[in-house]
Design a protein around this motif. Structure first.
Motif, PDB file in Angstrom:
ATOM      1  N   PHE A 174       5.805   2.945  -0.345  1.00  0.00           N
ATOM      2  CA  PHE A 174       6.020   3.369  -1.724  1.00  0.00           C
ATOM      3  C   PHE A 174       4.785   3.962  -2.395  1.00  0.00           C
ATOM      4  O   PHE A 174       4.882   4.437  -3.524  1.00  0.00           O
ATOM      5  CB  PHE A 174       6.518   2.184  -2.554  1.00  0.00           C
ATOM      6  CG  PHE A 174       7.808   1.617  -2.034  1.00  0.00           C
ATOM      7  CD1 PHE A 174       8.994   2.314  -2.179  1.00  0.00           C
ATOM      8  CD2 PHE A 174       7.836   0.404  -1.364  1.00  0.00           C
ATOM      9  CE1 PHE A 174      10.189   1.804  -1.692  1.00  0.00           C
ATOM     10  CE2 PHE A 174       9.021  -0.117  -0.874  1.00  0.00           C
ATOM     11  CZ  PHE A 174      10.201   0.592  -1.038  1.00  0.00           C
ATOM     12  N   TRP A 231       0.036  -9.108  -4.556  1.00  0.00           N
ATOM     13  CA  TRP A 231      -0.019  -7.776  -5.161  1.00  0.00           C
ATOM     14  C   TRP A 231      -0.416  -7.848  -6.632  1.00  0.00           C
ATOM     15  O   TRP A 231      -1.227  -7.034  -7.106  1.00  0.00           O
ATOM     16  CB  TRP A 231       1.331  -7.079  -5.007  1.00  0.00           C
ATOM     17  CG  TRP A 231       1.357  -5.713  -5.625  1.00  0.00           C
ATOM     18  CD1 TRP A 231       1.982  -5.332  -6.767  1.00  0.00           C
ATOM     19  CD2 TRP A 231       0.720  -4.544  -5.103  1.00  0.00           C
ATOM     20  NE1 TRP A 231       1.773  -4.004  -7.008  1.00  0.00           N
ATOM     21  CE2 TRP A 231       0.999  -3.489  -5.993  1.00  0.00           C
ATOM     22  CE3 TRP A 231      -0.060  -4.289  -3.979  1.00  0.00           C
ATOM     23  CZ2 TRP A 231       0.535  -2.202  -5.792  1.00  0.00           C
ATOM     24  CZ3 TRP A 231      -0.530  -3.000  -3.771  1.00  0.00           C
ATOM     25  CH2 TRP A 231      -0.234  -1.977  -4.669  1.00  0.00           C
ATOM     26  N   TYR A 248       4.441  -2.346   1.772  1.00  0.00           N
ATOM     27  CA  TYR A 248       4.693  -1.739   0.455  1.00  0.00           C
ATOM     28  C   TYR A 248       3.823  -0.503   0.258  1.00  0.00           C
ATOM     29  O   TYR A 248       4.316   0.534  -0.221  1.00  0.00           O
ATOM     30  CB  TYR A 248       4.419  -2.768  -0.630  1.00  0.00           C
ATOM     31  CG  TYR A 248       4.512  -2.202  -2.032  1.00  0.00           C
ATOM     32  CD1 TYR A 248       5.745  -2.062  -2.660  1.00  0.00           C
ATOM     33  CD2 TYR A 248       3.371  -1.792  -2.707  1.00  0.00           C
ATOM     34  CE1 TYR A 248       5.835  -1.527  -3.937  1.00  0.00           C
ATOM     35  CE2 TYR A 248       3.447  -1.259  -3.983  1.00  0.00           C
ATOM     36  CZ  TYR A 248       4.679  -1.125  -4.589  1.00  0.00           C
ATOM     37  OH  TYR A 248       4.762  -0.587  -5.850  1.00  0.00           O
ATOM     38  N   PHE A 261       4.500 -11.454  -1.073  1.00  0.00           N
ATOM     39  CA  PHE A 261       4.043 -10.162  -1.586  1.00  0.00           C
ATOM     40  C   PHE A 261       3.669 -10.218  -3.060  1.00  0.00           C
ATOM     41  O   PHE A 261       2.604  -9.748  -3.465  1.00  0.00           O
ATOM     42  CB  PHE A 261       5.131  -9.100  -1.384  1.00  0.00           C
ATOM     43  CG  PHE A 261       4.859  -7.821  -2.129  1.00  0.00           C
ATOM     44  CD1 PHE A 261       3.919  -6.929  -1.655  1.00  0.00           C
ATOM     45  CD2 PHE A 261       5.538  -7.523  -3.316  1.00  0.00           C
ATOM     46  CE1 PHE A 261       3.652  -5.746  -2.345  1.00  0.00           C
ATOM     47  CE2 PHE A 261       5.278  -6.359  -4.004  1.00  0.00           C
ATOM     48  CZ  PHE A 261       4.343  -5.466  -3.522  1.00  0.00           C
ATOM     49  N   THR A 262       4.535 -10.807  -3.873  1.00  0.00           N
ATOM     50  CA  THR A 262       4.381 -10.714  -5.325  1.00  0.00           C
ATOM     51  C   THR A 262       3.056 -11.275  -5.799  1.00  0.00           C
ATOM     52  O   THR A 262       2.326 -10.616  -6.564  1.00  0.00           O
ATOM     53  CB  THR A 262       5.546 -11.440  -6.024  1.00  0.00           C
ATOM     54  OG1 THR A 262       6.788 -10.938  -5.522  1.00  0.00           O
ATOM     55  CG2 THR A 262       5.486 -11.216  -7.517  1.00  0.00           C
TER      56      THR A 262
END
Length: 300
Positions: free
Chosen positions: A263, A240, A259, A236-237
Motif C-alpha cells: 500500500f 505501525w 503493508y 501490525f496495528t
C-alpha cells in the motif's frame, strides 16, 4: 379405514436429517465463511506472489526476496520481536495466573481489572503509549530520570534498541490478560489430590510447582505458545502506530513489510511473496506444535 402412507421424499428427508449428513449441513455456513474470508485470500495472495513486473507468472519475486538484504533484516527483526514477546508474555501470564489462583478478598474484582488491557482496542493503546513515550513531557522519561544513572531524556522511538523494546513491552501489556485467564482456568483444573500427595512426599511450594503444576498445564502452555507466536507474527496495528516500522527499519516486522510493499510501494506481487513466507512460518509453527504434543502424549 385408511392407512397413512409415507412418501419416498419424506423418507429420504428424514434419513438425511436423522443420518450422518446432519452435522455436515450444520457446519456448511461456517465452512462458507472460512472459504470466503480465509481460504480465498490465501489463494489470491499466493497467486499475487507469482506475478512478476510484466504480469507473467514465475518465481521472480522470491528470487529477488532472497537476494534482498532488507528482507533478511526484516526477518531478523520479526524473529527477535516474536521470540521476546512469546517468552515474556507466557512468563508474565503464568505469574499472574498463579497469583490470581490464590484465594484472597477482592479476587473477582482484580480478575476483572486484569482484562482491561485486552479489552481496549489497539488504536487507543498505541496513542496512549506514544504520548507516554514523548521525549519532552512523557511520563516514561519522568520515571526514567528517577534512576541515578539516567540524566537525559530518552529518545524511546528514535533509538533502534529502545524502539524494539518498546513495542515488545506494549505487545506484552496488551496481550497477557488473555493468556493469564486461560492459564488460570488450567490451574483451577489441577487436582488438589496431586498437591496433597506431593506434600506427603515432602515437596515444598517449588517442588509442587515443577512436579505437579507444570506437568499438568504443559499442554495448555504449549498451545498458548503457538497462539502467541501467530499473534505476534501477525501484529501490525501497535507496531505501525507506535514506530511506523522505524527507526531505520529496526521494527519493520513481517506484517509491517507486507503493508509497506502493498500500500505504499504498490508492489503487490512482492507483498504477496512476503505473505506466503508469513503463512509458511505460521504453518510450520502449528505443525511443530502438533508433533511435539503427540510425542508428549506418547510419553505419558
Amino acid at each position: 379405514m385408511s392407512v397413512a402412507t409415507i412418501s419416498p421424499a419424506d423418507t429420504s428427508r428424514r434419513s438425511l436429517v436423522d443420518g450422518k449428513a446432519l452435522p455436515y449441513l450444520l457446519i456448511l455456513p461456517a465452512l462458507a465463511l472460512e472459504c470466503v474470508f480465509i481460504l480465498y485470500p490465501i489463494v489470491r495472495g499466493s497467486l499475487f506472489s507469482l506475478e512478476g513486473p510484466a504480469g507473467d507468472l514465475g518465481l521472480d519475486n522470491f528470487r529477488f526476496m532472497v537476494a534482498d538484504p532488507a528482507f533478511w533484516q526484516m526477518l531478523k527483526a520479526t524473529f527477535i520481536y516474536v521470540l521476546f514477546v512469546d517468552v515474556i508474555i507466557l512468563l508474565v501470564a503464568l505469574a499472574v495466573a498463579l497469583l490470581m489462583n490464590w484465594s484472597f478478598r477482592g479476587r473477582g474484582v482484580v480478575r476483572s481489572i486484569l482484562t482491561v488491557p485486552w479489552a481496549i482496542p489497539d488504536v487507543p493503546v498505541a496513542i496512549t503509549f506514544v504520548l507516554m513515550l514523548d521525549p519532552t513531557f512523557g511520563v516514561f522519561n519522568r520515571l526514567a530520570r528517577l534512576l541515578p544513572w539516567v540524566g537525559d531524556n530518552q529518545q524511546w522511538l528514535l533509538d533502534p534498541t529502545l524502539a524494539m523494546a518498546t513495542i515488545i513491552i506494549v505487545t506484552v501489556w496488551k496481550g497477557f490478560p488473555f493468556y493469564s485467564l486461560v492459564l488460570l482456568a488450567a490451574l483451577q483444573n489441577v487436582s488438589d489430590e496431586l498437591y496433597d500427595a506431593a506434600r506427603v512426599d515432602g515437596a515444598g511450594p517449588i517442588g509442587q510447582f515443577f512436579h505437579v503444576t507444570l506437568p499438568d498445564i504443559r499442554d495448555t502452555i504449549a498451545l498458548l505458545a503457538v497462539l502467541a507466536f501467530i499473534f505476534s507474527t501477525q501484529q501490525f496495528t501497535l507496531i505501525w502506530l507506535i514506530t511506523g516500522g522505524g527507526p531505520v527499519d529496526a521494527t519493520t516486522t513481517l506484517a509491517v513489510a507486507i503493508y509497506l510493499q502493498a500500500f505504499r510501494f504498490y508492489n503487490f506481487g512482492y507483498a504477496g511473496a512476503f505473505a506466503v513466507i508469513g503463512f509458511l512460518i505460521s504453518a510450520l509453527a502449528t505443525i511443530a506444535f502438533v508433533i511435539i504434543q503427540r510425542r508428549l502424549a506418547r510419553e505419558e
